[in-house]
Scaffold this motif. Structure first.
Motif, PDB file in Angstrom:
ATOM      1  N   LEU A  60      13.290  -3.482  -6.938  1.00 50.30           N
ATOM      2  CA  LEU A  60      14.012  -4.909  -6.409  1.00 50.30           C
ATOM      3  C   LEU A  60      13.135  -6.094  -6.842  1.00 50.30           C
ATOM      4  O   LEU A  60      13.319  -7.288  -5.987  1.00 50.30           O
ATOM      5  CB  LEU A  60      14.233  -4.717  -5.006  1.00 50.30           C
ATOM      6  N   ARG A  61      11.889  -5.841  -7.261  1.00 51.99           N
ATOM      7  CA  ARG A  61      10.886  -6.825  -7.590  1.00 51.99           C
ATOM      8  C   ARG A  61      10.529  -7.678  -5.956  1.00 51.99           C
ATOM      9  O   ARG A  61      10.124  -8.710  -6.149  1.00 51.99           O
ATOM     10  CB  ARG A  61      11.399  -7.981  -8.339  1.00 51.99           C
ATOM     11  N   LEU A  62      10.423  -6.565  -5.282  1.00 47.65           N
ATOM     12  CA  LEU A  62       9.843  -7.263  -3.727  1.00 47.65           C
ATOM     13  C   LEU A  62       8.348  -6.702  -3.612  1.00 47.65           C
ATOM     14  O   LEU A  62       7.885  -7.081  -2.692  1.00 47.65           O
ATOM     15  CB  LEU A  62      10.686  -6.659  -2.860  1.00 47.65           C
ATOM     16  N   MET A  63       7.979  -6.106  -4.508  1.00 46.52           N
ATOM     17  CA  MET A  63       6.379  -5.553  -4.428  1.00 46.52           C
ATOM     18  C   MET A  63       6.007  -5.602  -6.049  1.00 46.52           C
ATOM     19  O   MET A  63       6.717  -5.300  -6.928  1.00 46.52           O
ATOM     20  CB  MET A  63       6.186  -4.285  -3.897  1.00 46.52           C
ATOM     21  N   ASP A  64       4.477  -5.809  -6.046  1.00 49.95           N
ATOM     22  CA  ASP A  64       4.103  -6.054  -7.597  1.00 49.95           C
ATOM     23  C   ASP A  64       3.698  -4.742  -7.907  1.00 49.95           C
ATOM     24  O   ASP A  64       3.199  -3.939  -7.075  1.00 49.95           O
ATOM     25  CB  ASP A  64       3.216  -6.902  -7.570  1.00 49.95           C
ATOM     26  N   ALA A  65       3.578  -4.440  -9.326  1.00 51.38           N
ATOM     27  CA  ALA A  65       3.455  -3.183  -9.856  1.00 51.38           C
ATOM     28  C   ALA A  65       2.094  -2.557  -9.555  1.00 51.38           C
ATOM     29  O   ALA A  65       1.924  -1.637  -9.386  1.00 51.38           O
ATOM     30  CB  ALA A  65       3.626  -3.135 -11.501  1.00 51.38           C
ATOM     31  N   GLU A  66       0.918  -3.561  -9.756  1.00 46.30           N
ATOM     32  CA  GLU A  66      -0.474  -3.169  -9.481  1.00 46.30           C
ATOM     33  C   GLU A  66      -0.653  -2.508  -8.056  1.00 46.30           C
ATOM     34  O   GLU A  66      -1.364  -1.606  -7.874  1.00 46.30           O
ATOM     35  CB  GLU A  66      -1.233  -4.402  -9.573  1.00 46.30           C
ATOM     36  N   THR A  67       0.144  -3.124  -6.863  1.00 47.75           N
ATOM     37  CA  THR A  67       0.075  -2.768  -5.743  1.00 47.75           C
ATOM     38  C   THR A  67       0.488  -1.381  -5.511  1.00 47.75           C
ATOM     39  O   THR A  67      -0.078  -0.393  -4.937  1.00 47.75           O
ATOM     40  CB  THR A  67       0.561  -3.509  -4.468  1.00 47.75           C
ATOM     41  N   VAL A  68       1.614  -1.045  -6.098  1.00 43.87           N
ATOM     42  CA  VAL A  68       2.493   0.215  -6.014  1.00 43.87           C
ATOM     43  C   VAL A  68       1.700   1.233  -6.848  1.00 43.87           C
ATOM     44  O   VAL A  68       1.222   2.612  -6.143  1.00 43.87           O
ATOM     45  CB  VAL A  68       3.772   0.156  -6.475  1.00 43.87           C
ATOM     46  N   LYS A  69       1.022   0.760  -7.981  1.00 36.15           N
ATOM     47  CA  LYS A  69       0.513   1.756  -8.594  1.00 36.15           C
ATOM     48  C   LYS A  69      -0.954   2.347  -8.170  1.00 36.15           C
ATOM     49  O   LYS A  69      -1.023   3.409  -8.083  1.00 36.15           O
ATOM     50  CB  LYS A  69       0.191   1.158 -10.141  1.00 36.15           C
ATOM     51  N   LYS A  70      -1.706   1.389  -7.771  1.00 41.42           N
ATOM     52  CA  LYS A  70      -2.766   1.588  -6.900  1.00 41.42           C
ATOM     53  C   LYS A  70      -2.706   2.559  -5.755  1.00 41.42           C
ATOM     54  O   LYS A  70      -3.436   3.356  -5.561  1.00 41.42           O
ATOM     55  CB  LYS A  70      -3.688   0.355  -6.545  1.00 41.42           C
ATOM     56  N   SER A  71      -1.519   2.286  -4.832  1.00 39.44           N
ATOM     57  CA  SER A  71      -1.255   3.234  -3.836  1.00 39.44           C
ATOM     58  C   SER A  71      -1.087   4.511  -4.065  1.00 39.44           C
ATOM     59  O   SER A  71      -1.270   5.601  -3.468  1.00 39.44           O
ATOM     60  CB  SER A  71      -0.059   2.260  -3.066  1.00 39.44           C
ATOM     61  N   PHE A  72      -0.388   4.607  -5.401  1.00 39.07           N
ATOM     62  CA  PHE A  72       0.286   5.908  -5.620  1.00 39.07           C
ATOM     63  C   PHE A  72      -0.985   6.833  -5.996  1.00 39.07           C
ATOM     64  O   PHE A  72      -1.198   8.088  -5.864  1.00 39.07           O
ATOM     65  CB  PHE A  72       1.624   5.767  -6.616  1.00 39.07           C
ATOM     66  N   ILE A  73      -1.651   6.351  -6.999  1.00 37.66           N
ATOM     67  CA  ILE A  73      -2.704   6.909  -7.567  1.00 37.66           C
ATOM     68  C   ILE A  73      -3.677   7.172  -6.690  1.00 37.66           C
ATOM     69  O   ILE A  73      -4.336   8.487  -6.509  1.00 37.66           O
ATOM     70  CB  ILE A  73      -3.592   5.805  -8.866  1.00 37.66           C
ATOM     71  N   SER A  74      -3.991   6.353  -5.655  1.00 40.04           N
ATOM     72  CA  SER A  74      -5.036   6.457  -4.652  1.00 40.04           C
ATOM     73  C   SER A  74      -4.611   7.835  -3.859  1.00 40.04           C
ATOM     74  O   SER A  74      -5.440   8.459  -3.564  1.00 40.04           O
ATOM     75  CB  SER A  74      -5.165   5.408  -3.769  1.00 40.04           C
ATOM     76  N   SER A  75      -3.298   7.972  -3.389  1.00 32.77           N
ATOM     77  CA  SER A  75      -2.713   8.878  -2.708  1.00 32.77           C
ATOM     78  C   SER A  75      -3.019  10.377  -3.322  1.00 32.77           C
ATOM     79  O   SER A  75      -3.051  11.386  -2.645  1.00 32.77           O
ATOM     80  CB  SER A  75      -1.227   8.679  -2.360  1.00 32.77           C
ATOM     81  N   VAL A  76      -3.091  10.298  -4.527  1.00 33.52           N
ATOM     82  CA  VAL A  76      -3.303  11.471  -5.173  1.00 33.52           C
ATOM     83  C   VAL A  76      -4.830  11.859  -5.605  1.00 33.52           C
ATOM     84  O   VAL A  76      -5.211  12.993  -5.287  1.00 33.52           O
ATOM     85  CB  VAL A  76      -2.358  11.819  -6.310  1.00 33.52           C
ATOM     86  N   LEU A  77      -5.473  10.785  -5.862  1.00 33.55           N
ATOM     87  CA  LEU A  77      -6.886  11.039  -6.432  1.00 33.55           C
ATOM     88  C   LEU A  77      -8.148  10.765  -5.485  1.00 33.55           C
ATOM     89  O   LEU A  77      -9.210  11.226  -5.820  1.00 33.55           O
ATOM     90  CB  LEU A  77      -7.098  10.492  -7.716  1.00 33.55           C
ATOM     91  N   LYS A  78      -7.586   9.843  -4.669  1.00 34.68           N
ATOM     92  CA  LYS A  78      -8.949   9.348  -3.814  1.00 34.68           C
ATOM     93  C   LYS A  78      -9.617  10.212  -3.230  1.00 34.68           C
ATOM     94  O   LYS A  78      -9.032  11.401  -2.516  1.00 34.68           O
ATOM     95  CB  LYS A  78      -8.183   8.321  -2.687  1.00 34.68           C
ATOM     96  N   GLY A  79     -10.952  10.286  -3.216  1.00 29.15           N
ATOM     97  CA  GLY A  79     -12.013  11.312  -2.760  1.00 29.15           C
ATOM     98  C   GLY A  79     -12.246  12.232  -3.605  1.00 29.15           C
ATOM     99  O   GLY A  79     -13.215  13.130  -3.205  1.00 29.15           O
TER     100      GLY A  79
END
Length: 195
Positions: free
Chosen positions: A47-66
């Protein structure tokens, strides 16, 4: 004639986006759980209410962080070995094989994270300009040390890498709006050329 080729990766050289493929490969259980939890963010992105970089960072981090760098690199190599050449567009493979490497440089310019794209860049003897993962004490922090390498950032990274060097012709390949600044800047550009 000295040429520089600048290739986007996902969708241009490949049939599919590799981010979801790699994260599912890395840890399928965690991937599916995190994917479901991120559905609201994916909707906001659409819906273009969030930017791609924020969502991408959040999703990648949720799988790979640590995760340790050594394990991520090991899985990146395994991912490459399991998916190459099937994930690549045949027309792109044919073109890459036909390059005159003595007179050309080729750069892979991608928003994908460097950690899983590096084996592809190495296979094709390309310099990699990608979004870069941050590691501390060889552990992924979940953050990026560079801006998302998309849109104007692709062009910023190319210009910084050129550093006044001269090429007779710069040729760019892309497939989305995020490639347009790079395509518009190049001497010669091809949109969805390998499709």
């Amino acid at each position: 004639m000295r040429k520089l080729y600048c290739f986007d990766f996902d969708g241009t050289l490949t049939y599919r986006d590799t981010m979801f493929m790699f994260l599912r490969h890395y840890n399928a259980c965690r991937f599916y759980i995190r994917f479901v939890l991120h559905i609201p963010l994916f909707i906001l992105l659409k819906l273009r209410l969030m930017d791609a970089e924020t969502v991408k960072k959040s999703f990648i981090s949720s799988v790979l962080k640590g995760e340790r760098r050594s394990r991520i690199e090991e899985e990146s190599d395994r991912f490459f070995n399991e998916n190459f050449p099937a994930v690549m567009r045949q027309n792109a493979l044919d073109f890459l094989k036909s390059r005159d490497s003595a007179q050309t440089e080729s750069w892979l310019v991608t928003a994908s994270l460097d950690i899983w794209v590096r084996p592809f860049a190495q296979k094709f003897n390309m310099k990699l300009l990608a979004t870069e993962a941050e590691f501390r004490d060889d552990v992924f922090t979940g953050r990026f040390i560079t801006p998302n390498c998309n849109g104007n950032e692709k062009l910023n990274r190319i210009r910084a890498e050129i550093k006044g060097r001269k090429f007779d012709k710069i040729i760019a390949f892309g497939d989305t709006a995020g490639d347009k600044p790079m395509l518009n800047w190049a001497d010669e550009s091809y949109f969805r050329f390998f499709h």
